[in-house]
Each structure stands twice: as structure tokens, then as C-alpha cells.
Enzyme design. Structure first.
Site, PDB file in Angstrom:
ATOM      1  N   TYR A  43      -1.975  -1.320  10.481  1.00  0.00           N
ATOM      2  CA  TYR A  43      -2.075  -1.299   9.059  1.00  0.00           C
ATOM      3  C   TYR A  43      -0.971  -0.981   8.144  1.00  0.00           C
ATOM      4  CZ  TYR A  43      -3.733  -0.983   4.241  1.00  0.00           C
ATOM      5  OH  TYR A  43      -3.791  -1.449   2.792  1.00  0.00           O
ATOM      6  N   SER A  64       0.898  -1.264  -0.131  1.00  0.00           N
ATOM      7  CA  SER A  64       0.028   0.000   0.000  1.00  0.00           C
ATOM      8  C   SER A  64       0.822   1.343   0.191  1.00  0.00           C
ATOM      9  CB  SER A  64      -0.734   0.074   1.155  1.00  0.00           C
ATOM     10  OG  SER A  64      -1.409   1.417   1.425  1.00  0.00           O
TER      11      SER A  64
HETATM   12  N1  LIG Z   1      -8.998  -0.330  -1.032  1.00  0.00           N
HETATM   13  C1  LIG Z   1      -7.796   0.536  -0.832  1.00  0.00           C
HETATM   14  O1  LIG Z   1      -7.828   1.511  -0.593  1.00  0.00           O
HETATM   15  C2  LIG Z   1      -6.479  -0.289  -0.543  1.00  0.00           C
HETATM   16  C3  LIG Z   1      -5.163   0.413  -0.715  1.00  0.00           C
HETATM   17  C4  LIG Z   1      -4.140   0.244  -0.604  1.00  0.00           C
HETATM   18  C5  LIG Z   1      -4.060  -1.193  -0.314  1.00  0.00           C
HETATM   19  N2  LIG Z   1      -5.237  -2.164  -0.450  1.00  0.00           N
HETATM   20  C6  LIG Z   1      -4.959  -3.406  -0.242  1.00  0.00           C
HETATM   21  O2  LIG Z   1      -5.558  -4.249  -1.349  1.00  0.00           O
HETATM   22  C7  LIG Z   1      -5.837  -5.662  -0.757  1.00  0.00           C
HETATM   23  C8  LIG Z   1      -7.396  -5.949  -1.085  1.00  0.00           C
HETATM   24  O3  LIG Z   1      -7.938  -4.746  -0.202  1.00  0.00           O
HETATM   25  P1  LIG Z   1      -9.409  -4.196  -0.778  1.00  0.00           P
HETATM   26  O4  LIG Z   1      -9.615  -3.006  -0.770  1.00  0.00           O
HETATM   27  O5  LIG Z   1      -9.761  -4.857  -2.037  1.00  0.00           O
HETATM   28  O6  LIG Z   1     -10.615  -4.862   0.318  1.00  0.00           O
HETATM   29  P2  LIG Z   1     -11.782  -5.826   0.501  1.00  0.00           P
HETATM   30  O7  LIG Z   1     -12.583  -5.392  -0.741  1.00  0.00           O
HETATM   31  O8  LIG Z   1     -12.038  -5.489   1.852  1.00  0.00           O
HETATM   32  O9  LIG Z   1     -11.164  -7.176   0.141  1.00  0.00           O
HETATM   33  C9  LIG Z   1     -10.357  -7.968   1.150  1.00  0.00           C
HETATM   34  C10 LIG Z   1     -10.347  -9.402   0.727  1.00  0.00           C
HETATM   35  O10 LIG Z   1      -9.661  -9.983   1.497  1.00  0.00           O
HETATM   36  C11 LIG Z   1     -10.452 -11.211   2.298  1.00  0.00           C
HETATM   37  N3  LIG Z   1     -10.035 -11.470   3.559  1.00  0.00           N
HETATM   38  C12 LIG Z   1      -9.956 -10.622   4.583  1.00  0.00           C
HETATM   39  N4  LIG Z   1      -9.599 -11.397   5.739  1.00  0.00           N
HETATM   40  C13 LIG Z   1      -9.453 -12.586   5.277  1.00  0.00           C
HETATM   41  C14 LIG Z   1      -8.788 -13.869   5.922  1.00  0.00           C
HETATM   42  N5  LIG Z   1      -8.663 -13.776   7.236  1.00  0.00           N
HETATM   43  N6  LIG Z   1      -8.356 -14.849   5.336  1.00  0.00           N
HETATM   44  C15 LIG Z   1      -8.728 -14.916   3.857  1.00  0.00           C
HETATM   45  N7  LIG Z   1      -9.151 -13.855   3.315  1.00  0.00           N
HETATM   46  C16 LIG Z   1      -9.509 -12.679   4.041  1.00  0.00           C
HETATM   47  C17 LIG Z   1     -11.827 -10.913   1.965  1.00  0.00           C
HETATM   48  O11 LIG Z   1     -12.526 -11.986   1.844  1.00  0.00           O
HETATM   49  P3  LIG Z   1     -13.477 -12.645   3.166  1.00  0.00           P
HETATM   50  O12 LIG Z   1     -13.825 -11.427   3.953  1.00  0.00           O
HETATM   51  O13 LIG Z   1     -14.704 -13.264   2.326  1.00  0.00           O
HETATM   52  O14 LIG Z   1     -12.494 -13.483   3.688  1.00  0.00           O
HETATM   53  C18 LIG Z   1     -11.539 -10.163   0.780  1.00  0.00           C
HETATM   54  O15 LIG Z   1     -11.743 -10.800  -0.403  1.00  0.00           O
HETATM   55  C19 LIG Z   1      -5.483  -5.470   0.801  1.00  0.00           C
HETATM   56  O16 LIG Z   1      -4.180  -6.141   0.816  1.00  0.00           O
HETATM   57  C20 LIG Z   1      -5.539  -4.042   1.092  1.00  0.00           C
HETATM   58  O17 LIG Z   1      -4.742  -3.823   2.260  1.00  0.00           O
HETATM   59  C21 LIG Z   1      -6.520  -1.414  -0.585  1.00  0.00           C
END
Ligand SMILES: NC(=O)c1ccc[n+]([C@@H]2O[C@H](COP(=O)([O-])OP(=O)(O)OC[C@H]3O[C@@H](n4cnc5c(N)ncnc54)[C@H](OP(=O)(O)O)[C@@H]3O)[C@@H](O)[C@H]2O)c1
Length: 270
Positions: A158, A143
Site C-alpha cells: 500500500y 497518502s
Molecule cells: N482513510 C485513511 O486513513 C486514508 C489515509 C490516506 C489515504 N487514504 C486514501 O483515500 C482513498 C479513499 O479511502 P477511504 O479511506 O475513503 O476508504 P473507503 O471508505 O474504503 O473507500 C474506498 C472506496 O474505493 C472504492 N473501491 C475499492 N475497490 C474498488 C475497485 N476495485 N473498483 C472501484 N472502486 C473501488 C470503494 O467502493 P466499492 O467497495 O463500492 O467498490 C470505496 O468507495 C484511498 O485511495 C485511500 O488509500 C485513506
């Protein structure tokens, strides 16, 4: 329609929503077979069915809680035992917008287990397997928040997990150099996803539209970065020289951190 039959299988963690779901979509569109990993089985099954019908790829569901050793082991086993696996996307992760003092102990442990331990263990499994074969790609999702404390937003745990992802992935890029294996680091900025609900829910102030990217733009930029061979893919970063300056300064700092002599400002007079 399936475009190619020999790209192999991509394992995408966190494929039930947000960035991971889009990764699965774009990889399936290119002809990768998929293993979709997350905890919510109903969502994974519906995404798998959709990808299979739209792209004629195979999409398996692997339900796993990656904050638990057993869940990590089930994905690790798949990487080690399935010779078709050619890509691992370490995307699963979450945030909570709280100061450290406000963060419950179990959330600290859980977030480190998912964002750090699972990603590290799965990276290792993939690198071991891919190196034997002399091919394969690991994509680690870090990130932009991992570079420095974000003014006004308390995400100490985080952001620190993502700083870890940055350094680990840089090490891994050195480790696989010359092996035929590729390790890529993805650094999204702020991206529309359910992750923001998970991080803080409705009480969060919405971020200005100008700094929030759509999930589609983020993942399409990452796919382009993968195609271009970028080791570090930062979809929102317009000025790549900033990243180059950071790399150069951190390398210089590293070299300067080691000396038998205490720095003169400490007044030890040696
Ligand atoms: N959105 C942003 O602004 C942003 C910015 C920078 C980086 N990121 C990174 O991008 C990645 C994806 O995030 P996102 O924004 O797409 O969030 P999201 O929509 O909440 O997706 C998170 C995913 O991780 C899975 N997950 C969460 N806890 C888990 C566990 N204990 N075991 C297995 N799977 C798990 C969730 O599925 P289940 O709940 O079904 O398990 C979901 O599929 C993350 O690493 C996040 O830190 C996001």
C-alpha cells in the site's frame, strides 16, 4: 439548491464510502454535476439520489471495478466522450495491513491494479482531454504513508503504491504546466473510514484519537486547499516547511545521482 450551472461534471472514483463519498457531497454542494464510480451499485444509487435531491445537481452512477481493465476503460470512455467532464478525482484505493510475505499474490496484483494502474490510466485520459480544452482538474489521492516506512505497521505494498502516486502526480504537474490544466495531489494522514476495516478488520489496534481526522475535516481541508491553489494538499500537515524541505532535498538528491564516476567510497580509484 444548485449554486452554479457551469462548473461541469466531476467524476469521483470510490464514491460509495469514506473520503470519496464526502468529495462527491462537497462538489455537489458547490454545484458540480457528478459521475459516481465504485463497485457497490446500491450505495452509489442511494448517494446519487441524496445529492440530486439536496443540491439539484445531476448525479450519474457508473458501476465499475477499477482493478479490471474493462472497469477502467468504462471510466476512461466517459472522460473522453463527455465534454462536460471538468474534474477527475482519483480517490478509489485500498490497503491491507500485512507484511509482504503475508500478502496473498492476488491481493498484491489487485491493489497495484487499483491504486496504481487505474489511477495512472484515468489520469492520462483526463490530461489528454483537458489539455485539448485548456482546462480541467485532476485530483489524485495519495497518502502520508507514501513518504517512508511507517514504524510498526506493515503496509509495504500500500505505502509503495502511494509513493508511486506521489511521484506520478509530481510528474503530471510538470507535464501540464502552462496548459490551463491543474493536477493536485492530496495526502491524507489517518482518516476515519471503512478503509480501515478493509485494511485489517476488527483485529486492528485503534489508532490514538489525536492522530485520526474525521472524513469531513479531511475533505473540507482539501476543498480549501483546492481553492487556495495548493499543488500538494496535506490536511494534517501543520508545518508546510517540512514538505518544502522534502521537495528541495529530493531535487538535490536527483541532481546528485548521476555521474560517470563511481563515488570514492567504493574504492575504485578513478
Ligand atoms: N482513510 C485513511 O486513513 C486514508 C489515509 C490516506 C489515504 N487514504 C486514501 O483515500 C482513498 C479513499 O479511502 P477511504 O479511506 O475513503 O476508504 P473507503 O471508505 O474504503 O473507500 C474506498 C472506496 O474505493 C472504492 N473501491 C475499492 N475497490 C474498488 C475497485 N476495485 N473498483 C472501484 N472502486 C473501488 C470503494 O467502493 P466499492 O467497495 O463500492 O467498490 C470505496 O468507495 C484511498 O485511495 C485511500 O488509500 C485513506
Amino acid at each position: 439548491m444548485k449554486l452554479s450551472g457551469n462548473l461541469g461534471t466531476a467524476i469521483v472514483t470510490g464514491a460509495s464510502s469514506g473520503i470519496g463519498k464526502l468529495f462527491a457531497d462537497r462538489l455537489a454542494a458547490r454545484g458540480y454535476d457528478l459521475v459516481l464510480v465504485a463497485r457497490r451499485e446500491d450505495r452509489l444509487r442511494s448517494i446519487a439520489a441524496d445529492l440530486q435531491s439536496r443540491f439539484s445537481v445531476r448525479a450519474d452512477v457508473l458501476v465499475a471495478d477499477l482493478s479490471e481493465p474493462a472497469g477502467v476503460a468504462s471510466v476512461s470512455d466517459r472522460i473522453s466522450s463527455d465534454s462536460s467532464v471538468s474534474m477527475l478525482v482519483n480517490n478509489a484505493g485500498y490497503s491491507t495491513i500485512k507484511t509482504l510475505a503475508q500478502t496473498p499474490d492476488e491481493v498484491i496484483a489487485n491493489m497495484i491494479a487499483l491504486n496504481i494502474t487505474a489511477l495512472t490510466t484515468l489520469s492520462k485520459a483526463a490530461i489528454v482531454r483537458f489539455t485539448e480544452r485548456g482546462a480541467g482538474t485532476v485530483v489524485n489521492v495519495g497518502s502520508g504513508a507514501g513518504f517512508a516506512p511507517f514504524p510498526g505497521i506493515g503496509i509495504p505494498v500500500y505505502a509503495s503504491t502511494k509513493a508511486y502516486v506521489f511521484l506520478l502526480t509530481k510528474y503530471l504537474q510538470n507535464e501540464v504546466d502552462g496548459t490551463g490544466v491543474s493536477v493536485r495531489l492530496v495526502l491524507p494522514g489517518a482518516v476515519v473510514s471503512e478503509g480501515w476495516e478493509v485494511a485489517g478488520g476488527a483485529e486492528l489496534e485503534p489508532l490514538p484519537d489525536a492522530i485520526v481526522m474525521t472524513t469531513e475535516d479531511c475533505v473540507d481541508a482539501v476543498m480549501s486547499g483546492l481553492d487556495q491553489g495548493e499543488p500538494v494538499i496535506a490536511p494534517s500537515l501543520a508545518d508546510l516547511t517540512l514538505l518544502e524541505a522534502y521537495d528541495s532535498a529530493s531535487g538535490t538528491l536527483l541532481q546528485s545521482m548521476f555521474s560517470a564516476q563511481p563515488a570514492t567510497r567504493y574504492g575504485l580509484g578513478k
